[in-house]
Motif scaffolding. Structure first.
Motif, PDB file in Angstrom:
ATOM      1  N   LEU A 111      26.220 -13.476 -11.804  1.00  0.00           N
ATOM      2  CA  LEU A 111      26.724 -11.999 -12.828  1.00  0.00           C
ATOM      3  C   LEU A 111      27.311 -11.004 -12.297  1.00  0.00           C
ATOM      4  O   LEU A 111      28.042  -9.840 -13.344  1.00  0.00           O
ATOM      5  CB  LEU A 111      26.290 -11.992 -14.046  1.00  0.00           C
ATOM      6  N   CYS A 160      28.556 -10.023 -18.928  1.00  0.00           N
ATOM      7  CA  CYS A 160      28.438 -11.014 -19.027  1.00  0.00           C
ATOM      8  C   CYS A 160      28.542 -12.107 -20.427  1.00  0.00           C
ATOM      9  O   CYS A 160      29.144 -10.697 -20.765  1.00  0.00           O
ATOM     10  CB  CYS A 160      26.095 -10.995 -19.612  1.00  0.00           C
ATOM     11  N   GLN A 183      22.686 -14.681 -20.971  1.00  0.00           N
ATOM     12  CA  GLN A 183      23.558 -13.687 -19.313  1.00  0.00           C
ATOM     13  C   GLN A 183      23.188 -12.143 -19.436  1.00  0.00           C
ATOM     14  O   GLN A 183      23.109 -11.460 -19.042  1.00  0.00           O
ATOM     15  CB  GLN A 183      24.483 -13.411 -19.107  1.00  0.00           C
TER      16      GLN A 183
END
Length: 705
Positions: A522, A532, A548
């Motif tokens: 990420l 995210c 995330q």
């Protein structure tokens, strides 16, 4: 193309082919000549002592001959460069060997570069355009540094880099300098290893300190080179920014939706100093205009309430959940919450309404917004999106919904049950295009029972004003139709929020899907900036944003000491209509598209005791397994509580549990969860060995005497 042009192109191709052949013959002749002088690769490996004697007797000639051999081998891209580099260290020592190899390899690489450019470029570009388009993008973005990064990655063979670079628009001078710099670390290590090997003697220790160090460096090169490359890239990337000596925060999170809230929560839980910035309502789209209000409306419609009561339930649901996402709660957790517009001014500075905050790391969780297509006349008509739908005070008598995805289907059923005359328009040939055909058919049947008029294969052309109000003009092939409405709901998708907070100024790239480009951890282009949720993709689910968000926060806080990578092995999705539609992993359509051989096992709720007892037997469970294996590739459930039942399959896929394990699990009776064991049992029965069953039958016959 004219005959003259074709003729010229043919002559140029012939000339280049002949030129390449002549160059190859000349270089081969040079290699043969050098080998006759005693400096071939085989001689290097077999008679090192004799070669060292020859070099000692004729140092300049030996140096030049070896230099020529190295240039020839590199320019022809023949195997043996590593042996030649070791030999240079053994024959000439570290200093002279490094100079020899560094310049000879760069010159030879440049000759290979030129040969590829003038002789092979047209041929390669015509056959592999996508590959070279990617390389050209990297060169356009990073220039010669892109080549240096390739040189520092030993996974990419040097001769391959030479040939590939020659097929691009990179200048020769840039290529030479990048090669000289990029190959130097590996050259030093290999030459030092060769010099260490040359010191071995019959009376001394075999593993000298110098040799051990050289071998360790050689082994560490594949691990160290990518890190060196990344360090150089990072240094170059941050060069135009001034890094603060001290930071106000460990982390600044932009956006207080599902992803941002989880990121801030995780950061505070590990005792980091974190600031959460939100310009709108806390809780983001999910709480205020997405998951919560839509599910409350569906529930009220299912319970038979009227529109005003349903909207009251929606507002009560939002008010009841809002304290979970409130400023007060997060400040109680130790998070500083700032209300305002965030702009990333540098990789270490976020300004909130003009007030700067310095931070070691940033997490972008800006979410997404409804996409409104540029349909002529739409702006002047009474239309809504999933964000503005909840401002409606009165039930629309005629509602047209544009989009047959999950949002469109959910709202179609809810408003139809609340009393609207609903028309659902979908450009594709079926609803829920990502699902299998039987799932789409089940959804269409359910909506039709509730009175929804479904029009698939229709394309919205315009919105017109009529005597009775407004109408959507839709085209199906060459025919058009007017669909009158009092309100039009646009539900054709959402687009990430990627503008207005500094991405453009920092040059952070986007993907073709217009999400922020991130790596598997990420990270964006800048290693201390993470993204995210909907703004990062690849899934636009609230639960994925939260998932995330935790990984992004941990990655941002603990880099470079630890890296955290989310797994997308088992991503569940639910459409909350009646019946519910839930899926995790692949379905048959996706497996076929990927060329995966799979088997489908189906179980109907008509056979489930709990469903029979409740008089609600609609729906089914399908499980996709790899052919000949009980490994679960995906599961789809259509029916009541499908989203709850899906959890069993989600856990199984995430942790690698096959259908045999599920079949051996105890489920309470009577529950709908027994469908999980039942479908596993059907798979086991279908894969029972006929030969094994015959042996068992004979065994039991024997035991009966």
């Amino acid at each position: 193309m004219s005959t003259t042009t074709v003729g010229r192109a043919g002559r140029r191709g012939t000339a280049r082919a002949l030129g390449f052949a002549a160059l190859a013959l000349a270089l081969v002749a040079l290699v043969v000549a050098l080998q006759r002088q005693g400096l071939g690769i085989a001689r290097l490996e077999g008679d090192l002592a004799g070669l060292r004697g020859m070099v000692a007797a004729h140092p300049l000639a030996g140096f030049l001959l070896y230099f020529g051999l190295y240039v020839a081998a590199t320019s022809l891209s023949v195997p043996g460069a590593a042996v030649l580099t070791l030999g240079a260290g053994a024959l000439f020592g570290v200093a002279e060997g490094t100079v020899l190899v560094s310049f000879a390899s760069s010159i030879g690489a440049s000759l290979a570069f030129l040969a590829a450019r003038f002789l092979l470029r047209d041929f390669a570009l015509a056959r592999f355009p996508a590959l070279f388009e990617r390389i050209e993008r990297g060169i356009a973005r990073d220039g010669a540094f892109y080549l240096v990064s390739l040189r520092l990655a030993p996974v990419v063979p040097f001769f391959a880099v030479n040939l590939l670079a020659g097929l691009t628009s990179l200048r020769l001078r840039s290529f030479y300098l990048a090669s000289q710099i990029g190959m130097l670390p590996a050259t030093l290590i290999y030459v030092n290893a060769g010099a260490s090997l040359a010191t071995l003697g019959g009376h001394g220790p075999i593993l000298t300190q110098r040799l051990v160090i050289g071998l360790l460096l050689l082994a560490a090169l594949p691990l160290a080179a990518p890190r060196l490359r990344d360090a150089l890239a990072t240094r170059r990337l941050y060069a135009r920014f001034r890094r603060p000596k001290r930071f106000d925060r460990n982390l600044v999170v932009i956006g207080a939706g599902a992803g941002g809230l989880v990121a801030a929560y995780v950061a505070s839980a590990v005792k980091a100093k974190v600031t959460l910035v939100e310009a709108g309502e806390m809780g983001g789209d999910c709480l205020n205009s997405g998951c919560v209000p839509s599910k409350a409306l569906l529930h009220a419609a299912r319970a038979g309430k009227d529109f005003r009561a349903a909207i009251a339930d929606v507002r009560a649901a939002i008010a009841g959940i809002a304290p979970h996402d409130s400023v007060a709660r997060y400040e109680g957790l130790g998070v500083e919450v700032r209300r305002g517009r965030a702009v990333i001014e540098s990789p270490w500075c976020v300004a909130v309404d003009g007030v700067p905050i310095t931070t070691r790391a940033i997490v972008i969780a800006a979410g997404a917004e409804p996409f409104v297509p540029p349909i002529p006349g739409l702006a002047e008509a009474p239309h809504a999106t999933s964000e503005t739908l909840w401002d409606i005070e009165d039930l629309p008598r005629r509602l047209v919904i544009l989009g047959g995805g999950p949002i469109g289907c959910e709202m179609a059923q809810a408003f139809a049950r609340l009393g609207s005359a609903v028309t659902l328009v979908e450009m594709a040939e079926r609803l829920l295009v990502r699902e299998d055909d039987e799932v789409s058919a089940a959804m269409a049947a359910a909506l039709a029972r509730d009175g929804v008029a479904i029009r698939t294969g229709d394309r919205a052309e315009a919105v017109t004003r009529t005597e009775a109000g407004f109408a959507l003009v839709a085209a199906s092939g060459v025919q058009t139709i007017e669909l009158p409405f009092d309100r039009l709901l646009v539900a054709i998708g959402r687009r990430p929020r990627v503008s207005g907070y500094g991405l453009e100024a920092l040059g952070i790239p986007l993907t073709p899907a217009r999400t922020i480009e991130t790596d598997d951890g990420l990270r964006t282009l800048y290693p201390n900036i993470f993204a995210c949720g909907d703004v990062a993709g690849p899934y636009q689910f609230t639960h994925m944003a939260g998932y995330q968000g935790g990984y992004a926060a941990l990655g941002a806080l603990f880099a470079p000491f630890w890296r955290f990578r989310p797994s997308y092995r088992a991503v569940p999705a639910v459409t909350y209509t009646s019946p519910e539609i839930a899926r995790v992993g692949l379905n048959a359509r996706e497996a076929a598209a990927r060329g995966i051989e799979a088997e489908i096992t189906r179980y109907d709720f008509a056979e489930l005791d709990r469903a029979i007892a409740e008089g609600d037997t609609e729906g089914f469970v399908t499980v996709l397994t790899r052919k000949g294996s009980d490994r679960i590739l995906g599961a789809t459930i259509v029916g009541p509580q499908a989203g709850e039942l899906l959890t069993g399959f989600t856990l199984a896929i995430q942790h690698g549990l096959g259908l045999k394990k599920l079949m051996g699990t105890i489920f309470p009776y009577p529950t709908r969860s027994e469908a999980i064991r039942a479908v596993a049992g059907q798979w086991r029965q279908a894969h029972a060995s006929a030969r094994g069953l015959a042996i068992l039958e004979r065994f039991h016959r024997w035991r009966r005497g």
